[in-house]
Design a protein around this motif. Structure first.
Motif, PDB file in Angstrom:
ATOM      1  N   VAL A 156       0.842  14.518  -5.856  1.00 35.66           N
ATOM      2  CA  VAL A 156       1.275  13.327  -5.909  1.00 35.66           C
ATOM      3  C   VAL A 156       1.838  13.295  -7.231  1.00 35.66           C
ATOM      4  CG1 VAL A 156       0.826  10.990  -6.058  1.00 35.66           C
ATOM      5  CG2 VAL A 156      -0.105  12.327  -4.262  1.00 35.66           C
ATOM      6  N   ILE A 157       3.174  12.988  -7.695  1.00 35.36           N
ATOM      7  CA  ILE A 157       3.625  12.681  -8.991  1.00 35.36           C
ATOM      8  C   ILE A 157       3.968  11.282  -9.087  1.00 35.36           C
ATOM      9  CG2 ILE A 157       4.280  15.227  -9.155  1.00 35.36           C
ATOM     10  CD1 ILE A 157       7.231  14.397  -8.620  1.00 35.36           C
ATOM     11  N   THR A 158       4.059  10.821 -10.329  1.00 33.03           N
ATOM     12  CA  THR A 158       4.152   9.297 -10.563  1.00 33.03           C
ATOM     13  C   THR A 158       5.251   9.097 -11.447  1.00 33.03           C
ATOM     14  OG1 THR A 158       1.744   9.035 -10.247  1.00 33.03           O
ATOM     15  CG2 THR A 158       2.920   7.205 -11.427  1.00 33.03           C
TER      16      THR A 158
ATOM     17  N   THR B 167      -1.930  -6.018  -3.749  1.00 33.45           N
ATOM     18  CA  THR B 167      -1.183  -4.743  -3.865  1.00 33.45           C
ATOM     19  C   THR B 167      -0.648  -4.157  -2.456  1.00 33.45           C
ATOM     20  OG1 THR B 167      -3.055  -3.412  -3.521  1.00 33.45           O
ATOM     21  CG2 THR B 167      -2.826  -3.905  -5.880  1.00 33.45           C
ATOM     22  N   ALA B 168       0.646  -3.213  -2.849  1.00 31.49           N
ATOM     23  CA  ALA B 168       0.980  -2.793  -1.503  1.00 31.49           C
ATOM     24  C   ALA B 168       1.495  -1.427  -1.807  1.00 31.49           C
ATOM     25  CB  ALA B 168       1.946  -3.740  -0.966  1.00 31.49           C
ATOM     26  N   LEU B 169       1.645  -0.646  -1.024  1.00 30.95           N
ATOM     27  CA  LEU B 169       2.532   0.738  -1.095  1.00 30.95           C
ATOM     28  C   LEU B 169       3.522   0.624  -0.001  1.00 30.95           C
ATOM     29  CD1 LEU B 169      -0.092   3.610  -1.302  1.00 30.95           C
ATOM     30  CD2 LEU B 169       1.739   3.184  -3.043  1.00 30.95           C
ATOM     31  N   VAL B 170       4.663   0.756  -0.435  1.00 27.63           N
ATOM     32  CA  VAL B 170       6.126   0.416   0.576  1.00 27.63           C
ATOM     33  C   VAL B 170       6.689   1.801   0.507  1.00 27.63           C
ATOM     34  CG1 VAL B 170       8.110  -0.733   0.987  1.00 27.63           C
ATOM     35  CG2 VAL B 170       5.862  -1.898  -0.153  1.00 27.63           C
TER      36      VAL B 170
ATOM     37  N   ALA C  70       5.185   1.295 -10.053  1.00 28.73           N
ATOM     38  CA  ALA C  70       5.342   2.541 -10.136  1.00 28.73           C
ATOM     39  C   ALA C  70       6.214   2.858  -8.810  1.00 28.73           C
ATOM     40  CB  ALA C  70       3.882   3.245 -10.310  1.00 28.73           C
ATOM     41  N   ARG C  71       6.417   4.404  -9.081  1.00 26.66           N
ATOM     42  CA  ARG C  71       6.828   4.906  -7.679  1.00 26.66           C
ATOM     43  C   ARG C  71       6.133   6.243  -7.508  1.00 26.66           C
ATOM     44  NH1 ARG C  71      12.957   5.639  -5.701  1.00 26.66           N
ATOM     45  NH2 ARG C  71      12.072   3.620  -4.989  1.00 26.66           N
ATOM     46  N   PHE C  72       5.606   6.688  -6.524  1.00 23.97           N
ATOM     47  CA  PHE C  72       4.523   7.792  -6.091  1.00 23.97           C
ATOM     48  C   PHE C  72       5.535   8.614  -5.154  1.00 23.97           C
ATOM     49  CE2 PHE C  72       1.384   4.723  -7.061  1.00 23.97           C
ATOM     50  CZ  PHE C  72       0.854   5.168  -8.068  1.00 23.97           C
ATOM     51  N   VAL C  73       5.471  10.018  -5.609  1.00 19.39           N
ATOM     52  CA  VAL C  73       6.320  11.106  -4.751  1.00 19.39           C
ATOM     53  C   VAL C  73       5.418  12.041  -4.203  1.00 19.39           C
ATOM     54  CG1 VAL C  73       7.991  12.768  -4.572  1.00 19.39           C
ATOM     55  CG2 VAL C  73       8.323  10.415  -5.528  1.00 19.39           C
ATOM     56  N   ILE C  74       4.962  12.149  -2.637  1.00 17.63           N
ATOM     57  CA  ILE C  74       4.299  13.361  -2.435  1.00 17.63           C
ATOM     58  C   ILE C  74       5.144  14.592  -2.262  1.00 17.63           C
ATOM     59  CG2 ILE C  74       2.809  14.049  -0.420  1.00 17.63           C
ATOM     60  CD1 ILE C  74       2.062  11.316   0.056  1.00 17.63           C
ATOM     61  N   ALA C  75       4.858  15.295  -2.754  1.00 24.24           N
ATOM     62  CA  ALA C  75       5.763  16.666  -2.912  1.00 24.24           C
ATOM     63  C   ALA C  75       5.044  18.018  -2.485  1.00 24.24           C
ATOM     64  CB  ALA C  75       6.257  17.049  -4.344  1.00 24.24           C
ATOM     65  N   GLU C  76       5.392  18.745  -1.693  1.00 19.38           N
ATOM     66  CA  GLU C  76       4.953  20.096  -1.211  1.00 19.38           C
ATOM     67  C   GLU C  76       5.268  21.147  -2.111  1.00 19.38           C
ATOM     68  OE1 GLU C  76       4.878  22.902   3.006  1.00 19.38           O
ATOM     69  OE2 GLU C  76       6.491  21.418   2.539  1.00 19.38           O
ATOM     70  N   LEU C  77       4.282  21.741  -2.400  1.00 22.94           N
ATOM     71  CA  LEU C  77       4.338  22.931  -3.143  1.00 22.94           C
ATOM     72  C   LEU C  77       4.959  24.026  -2.593  1.00 22.94           C
ATOM     73  CD1 LEU C  77       3.541  24.037  -6.115  1.00 22.94           C
ATOM     74  CD2 LEU C  77       1.295  24.708  -5.255  1.00 22.94           C
TER      75      LEU C  77
ATOM     76  N   ASP D 233       6.844   2.971  -3.291  1.00 26.25           N
ATOM     77  CA  ASP D 233       6.803   2.070  -4.214  1.00 26.25           C
ATOM     78  C   ASP D 233       5.437   1.414  -4.257  1.00 26.25           C
ATOM     79  OD1 ASP D 233       9.354   2.341  -5.455  1.00 26.25           O
ATOM     80  OD2 ASP D 233      10.328   0.977  -4.537  1.00 26.25           O
ATOM     81  N   TYR D 234       4.727   1.263  -5.602  1.00 25.37           N
ATOM     82  CA  TYR D 234       3.695   0.702  -5.568  1.00 25.37           C
ATOM     83  C   TYR D 234       3.938  -0.951  -6.270  1.00 25.37           C
ATOM     84  CZ  TYR D 234      -0.717  -1.161  -7.742  1.00 25.37           C
ATOM     85  OH  TYR D 234      -1.849  -1.673  -8.266  1.00 25.37           O
ATOM     86  N   LEU D 235       3.604  -1.788  -5.522  1.00 28.69           N
ATOM     87  CA  LEU D 235       3.633  -3.309  -5.721  1.00 28.69           C
ATOM     88  C   LEU D 235       2.419  -3.758  -6.082  1.00 28.69           C
ATOM     89  CD1 LEU D 235       6.021  -4.259  -2.919  1.00 28.69           C
ATOM     90  CD2 LEU D 235       6.662  -3.259  -5.187  1.00 28.69           C
ATOM     91  N   PHE D 236       2.329  -4.594  -7.212  1.00 25.56           N
ATOM     92  CA  PHE D 236       1.333  -5.246  -7.617  1.00 25.56           C
ATOM     93  C   PHE D 236       1.776  -6.748  -7.855  1.00 25.56           C
ATOM     94  CE2 PHE D 236      -1.333  -6.919 -11.156  1.00 25.56           C
ATOM     95  CZ  PHE D 236      -2.914  -6.571 -10.649  1.00 25.56           C
TER      96      PHE D 236
END
Length: 100
Positions: free
Chosen positions: A4-6, A95-98, A36-43, A27-30
């Motif tokens: 997870v990168i931010t 809070t929300a993750l969209v 913030a934006r979180f990206v799940i990336a595959e190695l 997108d992380y909503l507060f």
């Protein structure tokens, strides 16, 4: 394996490069504001050789290459999503993750 990168707008952004393939973004909503934006990336490459590019946006632009081996890793996308939910939940605070 997944990471997870931010990125935080106006502060810094992270970029995937060789050895990392973005899978999902959130997108992380507060309290209704994007924090913030979180990206799940595959190695997809060698753990020891893969780097995450971190670009400072708060002043003089600077770039750091952070070895992926120093980041928390997850065996599945579901585990990475679970870590994000845990990281972004604060009881009854709005809070929300969209997914983007």
């Amino acid at each position: 394996m997944y990471l997870v990168i931010t990125s935080k707008p106006g502060q810094f952004r992270t970029e995937t490069g060789a050895g990392l393939e973005p899978v999902e973004s959130y997108d992380y909503l507060f309290c209704g504001r994007t924090k913030a934006r979180f990206v799940i990336a595959e190695l997809t490459g060698d753990l020891a050789a893969t780097r995450v590019r971190v670009v400072d946006e708060s002043g003089e632009p600077s770039v750091n290459l952070v070895p992926a081996k120093f980041l928390e890793r997850f065996e599945s996308v579901a585990q990475a999503r679970g870590a994000l939910r845990h990281l972004t939940s604060f009881g009854s605070i709005d809070t929300a993750l969209v997914r983007v």
